[in-house]
Write an enzyme that holds these catalytic residues in place. Structure first.
Site, PDB file in Angstrom:
ATOM      1  N   ASP A 216      15.122  82.833  37.745  1.00 20.36           N
ATOM      2  CA  ASP A 216      14.878  83.702  38.895  1.00 20.36           C
ATOM      3  C   ASP A 216      15.560  83.148  40.144  1.00 20.36           C
ATOM      4  O   ASP A 216      15.406  81.970  40.478  1.00 20.36           O
ATOM      5  CB  ASP A 216      13.369  83.826  39.139  1.00 20.36           C
TER       6      ASP A 216
ATOM      7  N   MET B 187      11.222  76.522  36.799  1.00 19.44           N
ATOM      8  CA  MET B 187      11.544  76.887  35.432  1.00 19.44           C
ATOM      9  C   MET B 187      12.160  78.290  35.406  1.00 19.44           C
ATOM     10  O   MET B 187      11.727  79.180  36.140  1.00 19.44           O
ATOM     11  CB  MET B 187      10.260  76.864  34.594  1.00 19.44           C
TER      12      MET B 187
ATOM     13  N   HIS C 121       6.526  81.001  42.936  1.00 26.85           N
ATOM     14  CA  HIS C 121       5.754  81.666  41.885  1.00 26.85           C
ATOM     15  C   HIS C 121       4.331  81.112  41.820  1.00 26.85           C
ATOM     16  O   HIS C 121       4.120  79.967  41.434  1.00 26.85           O
ATOM     17  CB  HIS C 121       6.419  81.466  40.520  1.00 26.85           C
TER      18      HIS C 121
ATOM     19  N   SER D  74       9.774  77.410  41.959  1.00 28.74           N
ATOM     20  CA  SER D  74       8.727  77.674  40.971  1.00 28.74           C
ATOM     21  C   SER D  74       8.055  76.345  40.607  1.00 28.74           C
ATOM     22  O   SER D  74       7.525  75.680  41.486  1.00 28.74           O
ATOM     23  CB  SER D  74       9.308  78.382  39.737  1.00 28.74           C
ATOM     24  N   THR D  75       8.122  75.926  39.342  1.00 28.79           N
ATOM     25  CA  THR D  75       7.434  74.718  38.901  1.00 28.79           C
ATOM     26  C   THR D  75       7.861  73.503  39.718  1.00 28.79           C
ATOM     27  O   THR D  75       9.040  73.187  39.811  1.00 28.79           O
ATOM     28  CB  THR D  75       7.731  74.447  37.410  1.00 28.79           C
TER      29      THR D  75
END
Length: 349
Positions: free
Chosen positions: A285, A282, A189, A163-164
């Site tokens: 997940d 972050m 994401h 993600s991030t």
């Protein structure tokens, strides 16, 4: 501790809306709002912000040029403000390469209503950015040589979740993987238009073939498949083949695409022929899916805290006992290659 935020945007409306959102958040402090890069340059020196929100499309000096100069001279956590267009997506992917931590899409229609709905996301991303570790940018985009690998067959599938900070982490990992590497499925994401641009950018930089995943396509060695930004990526068996199935179901673990959905699918269909890693990001997940994968005999690993932009998703996986080992980002490609060699090739063709 209060987080000092500088807003840089040529739109007075966007500056006003972002300013209002920041002022309403108890832990945030708006220290300034700049209409262009020239004013922003002076404000950065004078105000020393903890986080900058930066518009990509600005007159005189565009956001990418300003970002490039900033990350070379004074690395600062930056959130890009991006349009949800193909051109905006390409520029956003470029901004992440230049060192931006994350991005906030501009709403397409009613700007005031859209940003109001995004308030929680914006505040959350600013807080995450404030804790991130931006690095001083060097000239050019480094490209390591692919690690040699002798692998034949289609039994093994590699899964990557992020993600991030994940776009750059994924790039660094894939660039070192051999064109003989097993089929790789990736969930990162980001919105739909962005995943298409991201896949195209990776394809131009990597020895492996990289593409946005399509429903029903056969999974082949030497290829990496990026989950579309609005669909879950799952794996199904079709005779002797593995194929991709895209799922338009609800959010899972707060996301679509979800790393948990992809990992659970791999656990169910591919089992102990899976190798999986979870990179910077972050939230949580992928952690539960990683636990499920490990229980099947799959090889599981995660990025270590020191090399993560945000040590959220990997930490959750480690804390839940879903990972066997952690590796720094610069060692992850070798760890995956070693795992492939350990699994060995299969015979499904």
């Amino acid at each position: 501790m209060t987080i000092k935020v500088l807003v840089v945007d040529d739109s007075a409306l966007i500056r006003s809306l972002l300013a209002e959102i920041i002022k309403q958040a108890p832990e945030l402090e708006l220290v300034g709002a700049a209409p262009d890069a020239y004013v922003a340059k002076d404000m950065v020196k004078e105000l020393n912000p903890d986080v900058i929100t930066l518009d990509i499309e600005m007159p005189k000096v565009d956001g990418l040029t300003f970002l490039d100069r900033l990350m070379k001279a004074r690395p600062t956590p930056v959130l890009m403000i991006s349009t949800l267009t193909e051109q905006g997506a390409d520029a956003t992917i470029r901004s992440l390469e230049l060192g931006a931590i994350d991005f906030i899409p501009k709403p397409k229609l009613n700007v005031a209503k859209g940003l109001s709905e995004y308030q929680q996301e914006i505040v959350s991303k600013i807080k995450v950015a404030a804790k991130s570790k931006p690095k001083k940018r060097s000239e050019g985009l480094s490209r390591a040589k692919a690690i040699p690998l002798s692998y034949k067959g289609t039994e093994t599938i590699v899964g990557i979740g992020a993600s991030t900070g994940g776009t750059e982490a994924i790039r660094q990992v894939l660039q070192q993987l051999s064109p003989a590497f097993p089929a790789t499925v990736i969930t990162q994401h980001m919105p739909p238009t962005f995943t298409k641009s991201f896949a195209a950018r990776l394809d131009s930089l990597c020895d492996m073939r990289v593409k946005e995943a399509e429903d029903g396509e056969r999974i082949l060695p030497g290829s990496a498949y990026i989950a579309p930004g609005d669909k879950h990526l799952t794996i199904v068996k079709s005779g002797a083949d593995y194929r991709i199935r895209l799922d338009d179901g609800p959010l899972v673990s707060g996301h679509k695409p979800s790393v948990d959905v992809m990992f659970d699918s791999l656990a169910k269909v591919v089992g102990n022929n899976t190798i999986a890693t979870i990179l910077t990001g972050m939230g949580k997940d992928g952690a539960k899916g990683m636990v499920n994968l490990k229980s099947t005999g799959a090889i599981t690993m995660a990025q270590d805290e020191a090399s993560c932009v945000v040590y959220g998703m990997p930490k959750a996986a480690v804390d839940m006992g879903g990972t066997e080992d952690t590796y720094s980002l610069d060692k992850m490609s070798q760890a995956l290659t070693t795992a492939v060699e350990k699994k060995g090739g299969g015979t499904r063709l």
